[in-house]
Scaffold this active site. Structure first.
Site, PDB file in Angstrom:
ATOM      1  N   SER A   5       0.847  -1.189   0.000  1.00  0.00           N
ATOM      2  CA  SER A   5       0.000   0.000   0.000  1.00  0.00           C
ATOM      3  C   SER A   5       0.884   1.241   0.000  1.00  0.00           C
ATOM      4  CB  SER A   5      -0.892   0.004   1.237  1.00  0.00           C
ATOM      5  OG  SER A   5      -1.440   1.303   1.408  1.00  0.00           O
ATOM      6  N   HIS A  29      -1.482  -1.443  -4.095  1.00  0.00           N
ATOM      7  CA  HIS A  29      -2.708  -1.026  -3.412  1.00  0.00           C
ATOM      8  C   HIS A  29      -2.706   0.497  -3.241  1.00  0.00           C
ATOM      9  CE1 HIS A  29      -6.124  -1.895  -0.690  1.00  0.00           C
ATOM     10  NE2 HIS A  29      -5.659  -0.910   0.065  1.00  0.00           N
ATOM     11  N   ASP A  31      -4.787   3.692  -1.767  1.00  0.00           N
ATOM     12  CA  ASP A  31      -5.843   4.086  -0.835  1.00  0.00           C
ATOM     13  C   ASP A  31      -6.356   5.484  -1.157  1.00  0.00           C
ATOM     14  OD1 ASP A  31      -6.029   1.828   1.013  1.00  0.00           O
ATOM     15  OD2 ASP A  31      -3.939   2.310   1.479  1.00  0.00           O
ATOM     16  N   MET A  33      -8.896   8.307  -0.172  1.00  0.00           N
ATOM     17  CA  MET A  33      -9.699   8.746   0.985  1.00  0.00           C
ATOM     18  C   MET A  33     -10.197  10.167   0.755  1.00  0.00           C
ATOM     19  SD  MET A  33      -7.401   7.394   4.152  1.00  0.00           S
ATOM     20  CE  MET A  33      -6.486   5.845   4.068  1.00  0.00           C
ATOM     21  N   HIS A  62      -8.500   1.156  -3.601  1.00  0.00           N
ATOM     22  CA  HIS A  62      -9.377   0.978  -2.442  1.00  0.00           C
ATOM     23  C   HIS A  62     -10.021   2.327  -2.138  1.00  0.00           C
ATOM     24  CE1 HIS A  62      -9.501   0.013   2.187  1.00  0.00           C
ATOM     25  NE2 HIS A  62     -10.710   0.110   1.666  1.00  0.00           N
ATOM     26  N   MET A  64     -12.060   4.641  -0.159  1.00  0.00           N
ATOM     27  CA  MET A  64     -12.680   4.925   1.139  1.00  0.00           C
ATOM     28  C   MET A  64     -13.344   6.287   1.016  1.00  0.00           C
ATOM     29  SD  MET A  64      -9.569   3.424   3.403  1.00  0.00           S
ATOM     30  CE  MET A  64      -8.496   3.448   1.982  1.00  0.00           C
ATOM     31  N   MET A 133     -11.336  -5.602   6.061  1.00  0.00           N
ATOM     32  CA  MET A 133     -10.511  -4.617   6.776  1.00  0.00           C
ATOM     33  C   MET A 133     -10.160  -5.156   8.159  1.00  0.00           C
ATOM     34  SD  MET A 133      -9.929  -1.973   4.832  1.00  0.00           S
ATOM     35  CE  MET A 133      -9.101  -1.068   6.130  1.00  0.00           C
ATOM     36  N   ASP A 171      -6.627  -6.227   4.745  1.00  0.00           N
ATOM     37  CA  ASP A 171      -5.995  -4.900   4.710  1.00  0.00           C
ATOM     38  C   ASP A 171      -5.961  -4.308   6.104  1.00  0.00           C
ATOM     39  OD1 ASP A 171      -5.042  -2.400   4.051  1.00  0.00           O
ATOM     40  OD2 ASP A 171      -6.820  -1.793   2.916  1.00  0.00           O
TER      41      ASP A 171
HETATM   42  C1  DX5 Z   1      -6.026   1.849   5.856  1.00  0.00           C
HETATM   43  C2  DX5 Z   1      -5.679   1.453   4.448  1.00  0.00           C
HETATM   44  C3  DX5 Z   1      -4.586   0.451   4.362  1.00  0.00           C
HETATM   45  C4  DX5 Z   1      -3.267   0.913   4.938  1.00  0.00           C
HETATM   46  C5  DX5 Z   1      -2.651  -0.272   5.594  1.00  0.00           C
HETATM   47  O1  DX5 Z   1      -7.248   2.486   5.873  1.00  0.00           O
HETATM   48  O2  DX5 Z   1      -6.793   0.907   3.786  1.00  0.00           O
HETATM   49  O3  DX5 Z   1      -4.406   0.015   3.027  1.00  0.00           O
HETATM   50  O4  DX5 Z   1      -2.357   1.391   3.980  1.00  0.00           O
HETATM   51  O5  DX5 Z   1      -1.501   0.135   6.257  1.00  0.00           O
HETATM   52  P1  DX5 Z   1      -0.738  -0.859   7.274  1.00  0.00           P
HETATM   53  O6  DX5 Z   1      -0.324  -2.065   6.465  1.00  0.00           O
HETATM   54  O7  DX5 Z   1       0.395  -0.057   7.744  1.00  0.00           O
HETATM   55  O8  DX5 Z   1      -1.716  -1.216   8.347  1.00  0.00           O
HETATM   56 ZN    ZN Z   2      -6.408  -0.030   1.816  1.00  0.00          ZN
END
Ligand code: DX5
Ligand code: ZN
Length: 218
Positions: A5, A29, A31, A33, A62, A64, A133, A171
């Site tokens: 990620s 990956h 993220d 947000m 992903h 969010m 998650m 994740d």
């Molecule tokens: C959190 C993200 C994850 C995050 C995971 O909301 O969806 O993808 O990057 O990070 P680690 O592996 O550090 O928990």
């Molecule tokens: Zn994620």
């Protein structure tokens, strides 16, 4: 599969950070947000488009975000390999999956740690990945919530029995201390942010995680 990620990467050096895991990672990956669905703001479609131009790695986006019914299709049209939306945010997740497929991407459904799996088994028939998650979404570097492994085991059983046909992805909080229990529970794809990008050598961290997961599955 291992999906680093980039949330834990240096955003000012994204192309270099992606190149550091090219050829070693299975998916990248990403993220997204929006500071509404989660209390954090990261990146959006323009950055994803630039990433797609800089790497051959399949992008695992992903989302969010609120109203994924409106926004997910753009990430598919841009050329993402997989576009994952949160079931807690989607209005019509079946239609959403169909739209993402029509735009040329695989579709993923994400569930937060406290969201149960059972109400969504029919919806999941339309999806290619299930993202379980294992932290509250929003931030990297949080502690792994082992209780979600019951949902992984349930999904694994449904896939193995032929009732679902999807990749089980996890994740949050995946690292050398937690990846084995996740692998034993039946995860196919492990997202790892800080475990990869806080390491001195991200590519070696990917290899080490993969080896650990493979060994514990045997
Ligand atoms: C959190 C993200 C994850 C995050 C995971 O909301 O969806 O993808 O990057 O990070 P680690 O592996 O550090 O928990
Ligand atoms: Zn994620």
């Amino acid at each position: 599969m291992i999906a680093p990620s980039i949330l834990s990467a240096d955003f000012a050096r994204l192309a270099d950070e992606v190149a550091a895991v090219q050829g070693r990672a299975d998916w990248l990956h990403v993220d997204v947000m929006d500071a509404h669905f989660v209390p954090n703001l990261t990146l959006g479609l323009p950055v994803v488009q630039s990433l797609l131009a800089t790497t051959d790695l399949p992008l695992d986006c992903h989302l969010m975000i609120e109203n994924p019914d409106r926004w997910a299709i753009g990430y598919a049209e841009a050329g993402s390999y997989n576009v994952t939306v949160h079931v807690e945010a989607a209005n019509d997740p079946v239609m959403l999956a169909k739209n993402v497929h029509a735009a040329g991407s695989k579709a993923g459904l994400a569930i937060k740690p406290k969201t149960p799996l059972e109400p969504y088994l029919d919806v999941l028939k339309h999806y290619d990945t299930l993202l379980v998650m294992s932290v509250e979404p929003g931030f990297g570097g949080q502690k792994f919530i082992a209780e979600v492994l019951d949902k992984v085991r349930a999904a694994r059983r449904l896939v193995d029995a032929g009732h679902l046909n999807l990749v089980v992805e996890i994740d949050g909080g995946i690292n050398r201390d937690t990846i084995e229990q996740a692998a034993e529970a039946g995860v196919d794809c492990f997202v790892a942010g800080s475990a990869v990008y806080a390491a001195d050598d991200p590519a070696r961290a990917v290899d080490a995680l993969r080896l650990q997961a493979e060994n514990s599955k045997r």
